[in-house]
Design an enzyme around this catalytic site. Structure first.
Site, mmCIF file in Angstrom:
data_model
loop_
_atom_site.group_PDB
_atom_site.id
_atom_site.type_symbol
_atom_site.label_atom_id
_atom_site.label_comp_id
_atom_site.label_asym_id
_atom_site.label_seq_id
_atom_site.Cartn_x
_atom_site.Cartn_y
_atom_site.Cartn_z
ATOM 1 N N ASP A 33 0.272 -0.870 -0.004
ATOM 2 C CA ASP A 33 -0.343 -0.370 0.078
ATOM 3 C C ASP A 33 0.977 1.068 -0.330
ATOM 4 O OD1 ASP A 33 -1.799 -1.846 0.391
ATOM 5 O OD2 ASP A 33 -1.799 -1.260 2.329
ATOM 6 N N ARG A 55 -5.896 -0.264 0.590
ATOM 7 C CA ARG A 55 -7.061 0.659 1.488
ATOM 8 C C ARG A 55 -7.220 1.515 1.632
ATOM 9 N NH1 ARG A 55 -5.061 -1.339 7.027
ATOM 10 N NH2 ARG A 55 -3.090 -2.065 6.885
HETATM 11 O O1 F6P Z 1 -2.770 -4.279 3.093
HETATM 12 C C1 F6P Z 1 -2.385 -4.901 2.628
HETATM 13 C C2 F6P Z 1 -3.463 -5.562 1.708
HETATM 14 O O2 F6P Z 1 -2.966 -6.279 0.755
HETATM 15 C C3 F6P Z 1 -4.436 -4.148 1.452
HETATM 16 O O3 F6P Z 1 -3.868 -3.133 0.422
HETATM 17 C C4 F6P Z 1 -6.100 -4.817 1.452
HETATM 18 O O4 F6P Z 1 -7.455 -4.155 1.872
HETATM 19 C C5 F6P Z 1 -5.346 -6.014 2.817
HETATM 20 O O5 F6P Z 1 -4.316 -6.264 2.848
HETATM 21 C C6 F6P Z 1 -6.183 -7.344 2.464
HETATM 22 O O6 F6P Z 1 -5.935 -7.729 3.425
HETATM 23 P P1 F6P Z 1 -5.989 -9.566 3.685
HETATM 24 O O7 F6P Z 1 -5.355 -9.795 2.927
HETATM 25 O O8 F6P Z 1 -6.696 -9.709 4.733
HETATM 26 O O9 F6P Z 1 -7.460 -9.980 2.159
#
Ligand code: F6P
Length: 362
Positions: free
Chosen positions: A140, A184
């Protein structure tokens, strides 16, 4: 010294490159011993998840995605999810257990490799007496303590590649292709990915969009070419007066400090459809953005961070992280990283993108 090391939060390309550089320099130059703590902070709370990490363990991992230590984005010692009888889960503050395990393992310091969540926890554990240093990672790129995190460059490359592929099919069918991207609440991935992939419209969480503005941009572009377009939209983007698209709320995500976003592309498609004759398709790149081998740039950055963090250990700069500031490797206070960084919508990059004809939906 005997140093613990863990990778926490969502994985990203380059984590193994950090581990390799850390252990190589640590063993060769300082004679340090390393203890690999598995699955993020879970390995500091649960027993039997900490093992020696040797030169042999990090051989050949430079180009490997994921993390050889495993990770978790729900193992927060301050809100640890415990399963009680009858399958009910409750959150408990087990930070004292983490402190006790650190002492039991006879660690002289802990290297936490992670994003805002992991580094905030490291900072809090530091206030309980642990000696911690941090290495900033996340696709991010939204950590305020550094100009760049590793993982970002690889993800932008993946997005550019995906958009190249979508462009040819969009043009062939004269369609509008919406690509939903991670990040995010920060639009860095979408801005750079959109620019690299030649998006006609880029929609960021920092700039709520108006459907009419997007329609105007697309129609203006179609005066000069076939009616096809690429729209890059952040998972955190939303229409003016509306709200973010949430896939799972906090009450359904025990131990997680953030909601799970998703669905912004579909929301936009439904809003655009009544205004356009062209067909619309939505592609969600999802976790593809986090996988695979790190780019050359991320291998270099991750390796330098992994080696550099030992300068902080040597100099007793606990409660700090390594970072990049104005193109130079440096360090910053871990407390600082708790602030989320956002795209400057009045900045040079957005201004020049607009000058090239990219619409931001505002
Ligand atoms: O923070 C990294 C990230 O890939 C974000 O871009 C995304 O919103 C989130 O993690 C997704 O998380 P998870 O792996 O729990 O789906």
């Amino acid at each position: 010294m005997r140093l613990g090391v863990l990778t926490g939060g969502g994985d990203c390309p380059g984590l193994n490159a950090v581990l390799r550089a850390l252990v190589r320099r640590g063993v060769r130059e300082f004679g340090h011993e390393f203890v690999g703590i598995r699955n993020g902070y879970e390995g500091l709370v649960e027993p039997d998840l900490a093992h020696p990490l040797s030169l042999e363990d990090v051989r050949g991992v430079l180009a490997l995605g994921g993390t050889i230590l495993g990770t978790s984005n729900k193992a927060n010692p301050y809100q640890y999810v415990v399963r009680e009888e009858a399958g009910r889960t409750v959150e408990r503050d087990l930070s004292d257990v983490a402190v006790a395990r650190y002492r039991e393992l006879r660690l002289d310091g802990l290297v936490a490799i992670g994003g805002d969540g992991t580094l905030s926890i490291a900072h809090r554990l530091g206030q309980k007496g642990l000696k911690v240093v941090g290495v900033p990672k996340t696709i991010d790129n939204d950590l305020s303590g550094t100009d760049q995190t590793f993982g970002f460059d690889t993800a932008v490359g993946l997005i550019a590649d995906a958009m190249d592929r979508l462009r040819s099919t969009a043009e062939a069918h004269a369609r509008v292709m919406i690509v939903e991207l991670m990040g995010r609440n920060a639009g860095f991935l979408t801005l750079d990915g959109g620019l690299a992939g030649g998006a006609d419209v880029i929609l960021l969480p920092e700039l709520p969009y108006r459907v009419e503005a997007i329609v105007d941009t697309l129609k203006a572009q179609w005066k000069h070419r076939r009616p096809f377009s690429l729209i890059a939209i952040s998972e955190g983007a939303y229409p003016r007066g509306g709200t973010q698209s949430v896939q799972a709320r906090l009450e359904d995500l025990p131990g997680r400090g953030v909601v799970r976003l998703g669905g912004s592309g579909k929301v936009l498609a439904d809003l655009l459809a009544p205004h356009l004759e062209a067909e619309i398709r939505v592609t969600v790149l999802g976790h593809l953005q986090r996988g695979g081998s790190p780019s050359a740039g991320d291998r270099v950055l991750a390796s330098l961070y992994g080696a550099k963090v030992l300068d902080l250990v040597r100099d007793g700069l606990w409660d700090h992280l390594v970072c990049l500031k104005g193109g130079h490797l440096s360090h910053a206070s871990l407390g600082e990283t708790r602030k989320e960084r956002h795209v400057d919508v009045h900045g040079e990059k957005v201004r020049l993108a607009r000058a090239m004809g990219v619409g931001f939906g505002d």
